[in-house]
Design a protein around this motif. Structure first.
Motif, PDB file in Angstrom:
ATOM      1  N   LYS A  23       0.853  -1.187   0.000  1.00 21.77           N
ATOM      2  CA  LYS A  23       0.000   0.000   0.000  1.00 21.77           C
ATOM      3  C   LYS A  23       0.885   1.232   0.000  1.00 21.77           C
ATOM      4  O   LYS A  23       2.021   1.196   0.481  1.00 21.77           O
ATOM      5  CB  LYS A  23      -0.899   0.001   1.229  1.00 21.77           C
ATOM      6  CG  LYS A  23      -1.871  -1.150   1.215  1.00 21.77           C
ATOM      7  CD  LYS A  23      -2.817  -1.061   2.372  1.00 21.77           C
ATOM      8  CE  LYS A  23      -3.900  -2.036   2.146  1.00 21.77           C
ATOM      9  NZ  LYS A  23      -4.149  -3.116   2.826  1.00 21.77           N
ATOM     10  N   LYS A  24       0.347   2.332  -0.530  1.00 25.65           N
ATOM     11  CA  LYS A  24       1.086   3.590  -0.524  1.00 25.65           C
ATOM     12  C   LYS A  24       1.457   3.970   0.901  1.00 25.65           C
ATOM     13  O   LYS A  24       0.706   3.728   1.839  1.00 25.65           O
ATOM     14  CB  LYS A  24       0.238   4.706  -1.136  1.00 25.65           C
ATOM     15  CG  LYS A  24       0.543   4.974  -2.570  1.00 25.65           C
ATOM     16  CD  LYS A  24      -0.203   6.193  -3.030  1.00 25.65           C
ATOM     17  CE  LYS A  24       0.436   6.702  -4.290  1.00 25.65           C
ATOM     18  NZ  LYS A  24      -0.231   7.859  -4.813  1.00 25.65           N
ATOM     19  N   ASN A  25       2.616   4.565   1.044  1.00 25.33           N
ATOM     20  CA  ASN A  25       3.176   5.064   2.300  1.00 25.33           C
ATOM     21  C   ASN A  25       3.697   3.980   3.243  1.00 25.33           C
ATOM     22  O   ASN A  25       4.159   4.294   4.331  1.00 25.33           O
ATOM     23  CB  ASN A  25       2.193   5.984   3.040  1.00 25.33           C
ATOM     24  CG  ASN A  25       1.961   7.258   2.273  1.00 25.33           C
ATOM     25  OD1 ASN A  25       2.901   7.864   1.773  1.00 25.33           O
ATOM     26  ND2 ASN A  25       0.710   7.659   2.142  1.00 25.33           N
ATOM     27  N   MET A  26       3.647   2.699   2.843  1.00 27.35           N
ATOM     28  CA  MET A  26       4.282   1.658   3.652  1.00 27.35           C
ATOM     29  C   MET A  26       5.786   1.912   3.661  1.00 27.35           C
ATOM     30  O   MET A  26       6.341   2.423   2.687  1.00 27.35           O
ATOM     31  CB  MET A  26       4.029   0.270   3.062  1.00 27.35           C
ATOM     32  CG  MET A  26       2.695  -0.302   3.366  1.00 27.35           C
ATOM     33  SD  MET A  26       2.571  -1.968   2.640  1.00 27.35           S
ATOM     34  CE  MET A  26       1.760  -2.792   3.994  1.00 27.35           C
ATOM     35  N   VAL A  27       6.419   1.538   4.760  1.00 26.89           N
ATOM     36  CA  VAL A  27       7.870   1.705   4.876  1.00 26.89           C
ATOM     37  C   VAL A  27       8.536   0.347   4.669  1.00 26.89           C
ATOM     38  O   VAL A  27       8.119  -0.656   5.239  1.00 26.89           O
ATOM     39  CB  VAL A  27       8.251   2.306   6.239  1.00 26.89           C
ATOM     40  CG1 VAL A  27       9.768   2.367   6.401  1.00 26.89           C
ATOM     41  CG2 VAL A  27       7.649   3.697   6.387  1.00 26.89           C
ATOM     42  N   LEU A  28       9.560   0.342   3.841  1.00 30.11           N
ATOM     43  CA  LEU A  28      10.326  -0.862   3.546  1.00 30.11           C
ATOM     44  C   LEU A  28      11.714  -0.752   4.162  1.00 30.11           C
ATOM     45  O   LEU A  28      12.311   0.327   4.151  1.00 30.11           O
ATOM     46  CB  LEU A  28      10.498  -1.031   2.032  1.00 30.11           C
ATOM     47  CG  LEU A  28       9.241  -1.060   1.180  1.00 30.11           C
ATOM     48  CD1 LEU A  28       9.637  -1.088  -0.290  1.00 30.11           C
ATOM     49  CD2 LEU A  28       8.387  -2.242   1.551  1.00 30.11           C
ATOM     50  N   ALA A  29      12.210  -1.861   4.668  1.00 31.82           N
ATOM     51  CA  ALA A  29      13.611  -1.949   5.083  1.00 31.82           C
ATOM     52  C   ALA A  29      14.351  -2.632   3.947  1.00 31.82           C
ATOM     53  O   ALA A  29      13.948  -3.694   3.485  1.00 31.82           O
ATOM     54  CB  ALA A  29      13.740  -2.749   6.369  1.00 31.82           C
ATOM     55  N   ILE A  30      15.399  -2.015   3.467  1.00 32.04           N
ATOM     56  CA  ILE A  30      16.235  -2.580   2.412  1.00 32.04           C
ATOM     57  C   ILE A  30      17.426  -3.228   3.106  1.00 32.04           C
ATOM     58  O   ILE A  30      18.159  -2.564   3.846  1.00 32.04           O
ATOM     59  CB  ILE A  30      16.669  -1.485   1.421  1.00 32.04           C
ATOM     60  CG1 ILE A  30      15.423  -0.829   0.800  1.00 32.04           C
ATOM     61  CG2 ILE A  30      17.586  -2.055   0.351  1.00 32.04           C
ATOM     62  CD1 ILE A  30      15.706   0.432   0.027  1.00 32.04           C
ATOM     63  N   MET A  31      17.577  -4.531   2.891  1.00 31.69           N
ATOM     64  CA  MET A  31      18.556  -5.328   3.629  1.00 31.69           C
ATOM     65  C   MET A  31      19.566  -6.001   2.692  1.00 31.69           C
ATOM     66  O   MET A  31      19.236  -6.327   1.564  1.00 31.69           O
ATOM     67  CB  MET A  31      17.839  -6.423   4.422  1.00 31.69           C
ATOM     68  CG  MET A  31      16.666  -5.974   5.262  1.00 31.69           C
ATOM     69  SD  MET A  31      17.134  -5.050   6.715  1.00 31.69           S
ATOM     70  CE  MET A  31      17.930  -6.327   7.676  1.00 31.69           C
ATOM     71  N   ARG A  32      20.783  -6.199   3.224  1.00 30.34           N
ATOM     72  CA  ARG A  32      21.796  -6.982   2.522  1.00 30.34           C
ATOM     73  C   ARG A  32      22.616  -7.730   3.567  1.00 30.34           C
ATOM     74  O   ARG A  32      23.077  -7.124   4.532  1.00 30.34           O
ATOM     75  CB  ARG A  32      22.714  -6.080   1.690  1.00 30.34           C
ATOM     76  CG  ARG A  32      23.729  -6.867   0.871  1.00 30.34           C
ATOM     77  CD  ARG A  32      24.670  -5.985   0.027  1.00 30.34           C
ATOM     78  NE  ARG A  32      24.015  -4.842  -0.536  1.00 30.34           N
ATOM     79  CZ  ARG A  32      24.402  -3.574  -0.301  1.00 30.34           C
ATOM     80  NH1 ARG A  32      25.424  -3.298   0.484  1.00 30.34           N
ATOM     81  NH2 ARG A  32      23.746  -2.574  -0.858  1.00 30.34           N
TER      82      ARG A  32
END
Length: 72
Positions: A23-32
């Motif tokens: 959904k719009k405005n959801m926050v994602l964590a970008i991981m490596r």
């Protein structure tokens, strides 16, 4: 996962979209490698992909195509 990243605009494209429950405005964590690279907020949504802007001051490393994403 991250499909592309435009550093000059702080814009990330990911391969999940509305069909995946995004959904719009959801926050994602970008991981490596199990570590946080950055956080990004969904701004544009399509059925099978989304575009997000990197949250200012959250980047700890350069975002790369292939980085994994999780919903925060």
């Amino acid at each position: 996962h991250v499909v592309g990243y435009d550093k000059s605009y702080g814009f990330v494209t990911v391969n999940i979209g509305a069909k995946d429950g995004m959904k719009k405005n959801m926050v994602l964590a970008i991981m490596r490698d199990g570590r946080l690279v950055a956080k990004a907020r969904i701004r544009q949504l399509r059925d099978t992909f989304s575009a997000a802007t990197v949250i200012q001051n959250s980047a700890r490393s350069e975002i790369r195509a292939g980085d994994k994403i999780t919903i925060v």
